[in-house]
Design a protein around this motif. Structure first.
Motif, mmCIF file in Angstrom:
data_model
loop_
_atom_site.group_PDB
_atom_site.id
_atom_site.type_symbol
_atom_site.label_atom_id
_atom_site.label_comp_id
_atom_site.label_asym_id
_atom_site.label_seq_id
_atom_site.Cartn_x
_atom_site.Cartn_y
_atom_site.Cartn_z
ATOM 1 N N ILE A 11 23.279 -9.694 -10.377
ATOM 2 C CA ILE A 11 23.572 -9.847 -8.940
ATOM 3 C C ILE A 11 22.469 -9.201 -8.090
ATOM 4 C CG2 ILE A 11 25.114 -7.799 -8.851
ATOM 5 C CD1 ILE A 11 26.841 -9.478 -6.820
ATOM 6 N N GLU A 12 21.975 -8.064 -8.523
ATOM 7 C CA GLU A 12 20.987 -7.357 -7.697
ATOM 8 C C GLU A 12 19.660 -8.122 -7.619
ATOM 9 O OE1 GLU A 12 20.919 -3.313 -9.138
ATOM 10 O OE2 GLU A 12 23.043 -3.039 -8.679
ATOM 11 N N ASP A 13 19.232 -8.680 -8.732
ATOM 12 C CA ASP A 13 17.988 -9.469 -8.728
ATOM 13 C C ASP A 13 18.103 -10.672 -7.787
ATOM 14 O OD1 ASP A 13 16.916 -7.773 -10.549
ATOM 15 O OD2 ASP A 13 16.709 -9.237 -12.178
ATOM 16 N N PHE A 14 19.240 -11.357 -7.862
ATOM 17 C CA PHE A 14 19.405 -12.556 -7.029
ATOM 18 C C PHE A 14 19.472 -12.183 -5.550
ATOM 19 C CE2 PHE A 14 21.968 -16.213 -5.377
ATOM 20 C CZ PHE A 14 21.013 -17.182 -5.596
ATOM 21 N N GLN A 15 20.182 -11.114 -5.241
ATOM 22 C CA GLN A 15 20.272 -10.667 -3.852
ATOM 23 C C GLN A 15 18.900 -10.301 -3.299
ATOM 24 O OE1 GLN A 15 24.859 -8.901 -3.865
ATOM 25 N NE2 GLN A 15 23.193 -7.490 -4.176
ATOM 26 N N GLU A 16 18.115 -9.631 -4.133
ATOM 27 C CA GLU A 16 16.788 -9.207 -3.703
ATOM 28 C C GLU A 16 15.891 -10.427 -3.434
ATOM 29 O OE1 GLU A 16 13.499 -6.472 -5.818
ATOM 30 O OE2 GLU A 16 15.561 -5.717 -5.975
ATOM 31 N N GLN A 17 15.982 -11.377 -4.354
ATOM 32 C CA GLN A 17 15.198 -12.614 -4.219
ATOM 33 C C GLN A 17 15.566 -13.363 -2.926
ATOM 34 O OE1 GLN A 17 16.155 -15.226 -7.499
ATOM 35 N NE2 GLN A 17 15.299 -17.008 -6.465
ATOM 36 N N MET A 18 16.855 -13.417 -2.631
ATOM 37 C CA MET A 18 17.299 -14.133 -1.435
ATOM 38 C C MET A 18 16.932 -13.383 -0.162
ATOM 39 S SD MET A 18 18.541 -17.077 -2.166
ATOM 40 C CE MET A 18 17.659 -17.397 -3.680
ATOM 41 N N ALA A 19 17.027 -12.050 -0.196
ATOM 42 C CA ALA A 19 16.640 -11.259 0.979
ATOM 43 C C ALA A 19 15.176 -11.528 1.316
ATOM 44 C CB ALA A 19 16.874 -9.776 0.710
ATOM 45 N N LYS A 20 14.359 -11.545 0.289
ATOM 46 C CA LYS A 20 12.926 -11.767 0.478
ATOM 47 C C LYS A 20 12.664 -13.160 1.060
ATOM 48 C CE LYS A 20 8.714 -10.960 -2.149
ATOM 49 N NZ LYS A 20 8.136 -10.784 -3.468
ATOM 50 N N LEU A 21 13.314 -14.141 0.485
ATOM 51 C CA LEU A 21 13.152 -15.533 0.935
ATOM 52 C C LEU A 21 13.559 -15.693 2.400
ATOM 53 C CD1 LEU A 21 12.841 -18.564 -0.365
ATOM 54 C CD2 LEU A 21 15.306 -18.563 -0.040
ATOM 55 N N LEU A 22 14.624 -15.002 2.784
ATOM 56 C CA LEU A 22 15.146 -15.138 4.150
ATOM 57 C C LEU A 22 14.461 -14.160 5.113
ATOM 58 C CD1 LEU A 22 18.956 -15.446 3.211
ATOM 59 C CD2 LEU A 22 17.365 -17.314 3.724
ATOM 60 N N GLY A 23 13.595 -13.330 4.578
ATOM 61 C CA GLY A 23 12.862 -12.385 5.433
ATOM 62 C C GLY A 23 13.737 -11.286 5.998
ATOM 63 N N LYS A 24 14.804 -10.927 5.265
ATOM 64 C CA LYS A 24 15.706 -9.859 5.723
ATOM 65 C C LYS A 24 15.586 -8.654 4.791
ATOM 66 C CE LYS A 24 17.411 -12.179 9.164
ATOM 67 N NZ LYS A 24 16.888 -11.833 10.512
ATOM 68 N N ASP A 25 16.037 -7.490 5.277
ATOM 69 C CA ASP A 25 15.948 -6.270 4.485
ATOM 70 C C ASP A 25 16.804 -6.342 3.232
ATOM 71 O OD1 ASP A 25 14.382 -5.235 6.453
ATOM 72 O OD2 ASP A 25 15.990 -4.098 7.420
ATOM 73 N N SER A 26 17.953 -6.998 3.354
ATOM 74 C CA SER A 26 18.955 -6.884 2.301
ATOM 75 C C SER A 26 19.867 -8.114 2.319
ATOM 76 C CB SER A 26 19.745 -5.585 2.565
ATOM 77 O OG SER A 26 20.804 -5.444 1.676
ATOM 78 N N ALA A 27 20.461 -8.399 1.157
ATOM 79 C CA ALA A 27 21.350 -9.566 1.056
ATOM 80 C C ALA A 27 22.489 -9.239 0.107
ATOM 81 C CB ALA A 27 20.565 -10.770 0.550
ATOM 82 N N VAL A 28 23.648 -9.836 0.367
ATOM 83 C CA VAL A 28 24.844 -9.605 -0.457
ATOM 84 C C VAL A 28 25.423 -10.951 -0.880
ATOM 85 C CG1 VAL A 28 27.154 -8.571 -0.532
ATOM 86 C CG2 VAL A 28 25.350 -7.498 0.826
ATOM 87 N N PHE A 29 25.736 -11.081 -2.166
ATOM 88 C CA PHE A 29 26.336 -12.310 -2.665
ATOM 89 C C PHE A 29 27.843 -12.275 -2.414
ATOM 90 C CE2 PHE A 29 27.993 -15.391 -5.678
ATOM 91 C CZ PHE A 29 27.064 -16.414 -5.606
ATOM 92 N N PHE A 30 28.369 -13.341 -1.843
ATOM 93 C CA PHE A 30 29.805 -13.481 -1.557
ATOM 94 C C PHE A 30 30.366 -14.696 -2.286
ATOM 95 C CE2 PHE A 30 31.317 -10.696 1.865
ATOM 96 C CZ PHE A 30 30.149 -10.092 2.264
#
Lengths: 364, 364
Positions: free
Chosen positions: B51-70
């Motif tokens: 989960i952490e790898d995917f969240q990090e990848q998505m945060a980077k793609l979206l240009g945000k500091d952080s992302a959470v999978f729901f």
């Protein structure tokens, strides 16, 4: 070397980990899916054969009119209490001080549903009929957790349960079962799931405790109750377009393990017996009433850790990966028996607990 | 025979269904899992590599500091709005009258969070900067859905979006993106995901629309925002012990399809062009701005159904399985282009739309 490794790491490296069924890895889902037909349609927002068939099967098993599959028990139980509160027009419920809703859900019940819980009994014992009779305030619903996990998985006598049920029915209080480990207690009570559930107005069961599924829950009750629970499920964001990964795995591991609960229970009693012969070690309860119990050590956590690591490395048995500090002189852990136990050689168990006993006796 | 079969059944039997990537069946998960290592550990209540790898990848793609999978967008978006409302101490937000939260979530935002939405614009058009400037009341957050699905997936000009973003920032209004179909609109805007997201304070994306995953969502923003969203995720019952079935499939189909959005978009324009040449048929928008559009028929639903069934049976093309009645003289459906379109022979499309045109002309 040993003193550099953490208890968790040492536990992960053991040949014979004691608790559970096996590692919680992706193979758990792969195995369940190998037995599923790829052409089967996904469920769609709570509809479709894969979800409806399973719900129907579970409703029948639990002896209730209807059942709804939920992604989590956290969601299912908050919703159950909300429905009973709304029906009575009273936003008060009662439960144990160590109820899952009180200690593990970030106060969702209060923050999302504005329901006030009354905490019955002391933290270290079960709720009794007397506790309920002595309540000063009216409540919409009483939640009972069977077994009471946070105090080692204790259970009331079945006659007390019947008396509580009769009392609540008489007083117009709905009775909800936190049955996260319902199947685990049936061998002790010598009752069917439907017999136990008949004492309750609503029931939640989980598929990833003793059954060893991935996640998922069932909430069961009468038809009006479950219909309303589906509306709340959508509001919570739990009415997913596809829940089938959890349904298929729940179904698969339910079928594979529901009949092994007696075996796990007997193993828990055998294991607890061996542990209780060790110095400064005691199980709670002394004789388990399900596949689970707590293990208490009259030793400070930081002193016990190197002892356990040495035992793991010498014998290959892994007792736990995590110790909870109770106070400066004692600590504890939870043990849940699953498929793994039957594969551990008896000599391994004997030599590990002999070593534990010796090391505990050697401590000042 | 034809007049006994429903439109949905006839659609299911076609050789060439037009919309989407393929059937929503269990094979979708099986395929994704074939590429996953069975020894990989499950996530555990939001923690762990998967989960952490995917969240990090998505945060980077979206240009945000952080992302959470729901598990769902319903959960993620209610929580986003709640956080912004709490931060401002004002339980008011604004969104389009056909916003997902307003029409598909059983009023979860109102019932669980007691947030009052102000509906901007008319149902049949996009929100404009002027609508926002003319609001009489202060709000904590404005939610924009790009594209606006319920009106055919329309988009504002990018300059208008920039102006809205600047206005909100100036007025202390948080701007949240319902980006359920964010990747689908990037070819039209000719922007990166991060460029679009930079206009917003918080962003939700989905993995089962154009990307064709099973379910799951990402909520992204600054570190404080996502930390708070995890607390609410647990309260909602969405902090499942294992979300990996959805994460692994989201990751797999994201990687396989994110670069095909331009292809789907071109196909949607080509298809809409063919459809608009048919009598009494018009797409909304006339020229699609993503992989989706609505198809409007100036014919009563019950008269169109047998026509479509005849076309499906004669040509093998399946246009839709479901028609929505607009009024007594017209009906519509939604078309979303995915992998299937490229495999449909051009002759099949031509003969199907020629037949549709003829049958529509033949109607009185």
């Amino acid at each position: 070397m040993s003193d550099k490794i953490t208890l968790f790491e040492a536990f992960k490296q053991t040949t014979y980990p004691l608790p559970g069924h096996g590692p919680r890895n992706i193979q758990v889902l792969k195995e369940a899916l190998e037995h599923a037909d790829g052409n089967m349609d996904s469920d769609m927002y709570g509809k479709g054969k894969v979800i409806e068939d399973f719900q129907e099967q579970m409703a029948k098993l639990l002896g209730k009119d209807s059942a709804v599959f939920f992604p989590s028990g956290t969601m299912a139980q908050q919703i159950a209490l909300r429905i009973w509160c709304d029906q009575k027009g009273l936003k008060k419920v009662a439960y144990h001080p160590l109820c899952h809703l009180e200690i593990h859900e970030e106060d969702g019940l209060k923050e999302l549903h504005h329901i006030e819980p009354i905490l019955l009994a002391d933290s270290n014992r079960l709720i009794t009929l007397e506790d309920i009779q002595n309540m000063q305030e009216d409540i919409a619903c009483l939640l009972l957790e069977l077994p009471q996990r946070e105090i080692g998985g204790q259970l009331p006598a079945y006659s007390e349960l019947e008396a509580i049920s009769a009392y609540c029915r008489d007083k117009g209080i709905k009775l909800h079962l936190d049955g996260a480990r319902l199947f685990e207690i049936l061998p002790f009570y010598q009752k069917s799931a439907a017999e136990v559930c008949a004492l309750f107005d609503s029931v939640y069961i989980s598929f990833y405790k003793g059954l060893g599924g991935i996640t998922g829950a069932i909430l069961a009750g009468d038809v009006d109750f479950t219909a309303e629970s589906k509306v709340w499920k959508r509001r919570h964001g739990g009415d997913l377009i596809s829940l089938y990964p959890y349904i298929i795995s729940s179904d698969y591991y339910f079928r594979g393990r529901v009949d092994k609960m007696g075996q796990y229970y007997e193993a828990a009693k055998e294991l607890a017996g061996m542990m209780n012969e060790c110095h400064r070690v005691a199980t709670l309860p002394i004789e388990p009433v399900s596949n689970m119990f707590h293990l208490h050590f009259e030793v400070p956590k930081e002193k016990l850790e190197p002892i356990l690591i040495a035992i793991y490395e010498a014998t290959g048995l892994g007792i736990t990966g995590y110790l909870k500090e109770i106070n400066e002189t004692s600590c504890s852990c939870e043990i849940s028996i699953g498929d793994r136990y039957a594969n551990i050689p008896k000599e391994t168990l004997q030599s590990a607990f002999q070593m534990l006993d010796e090391k505990m006796r050697a401590m000042i």
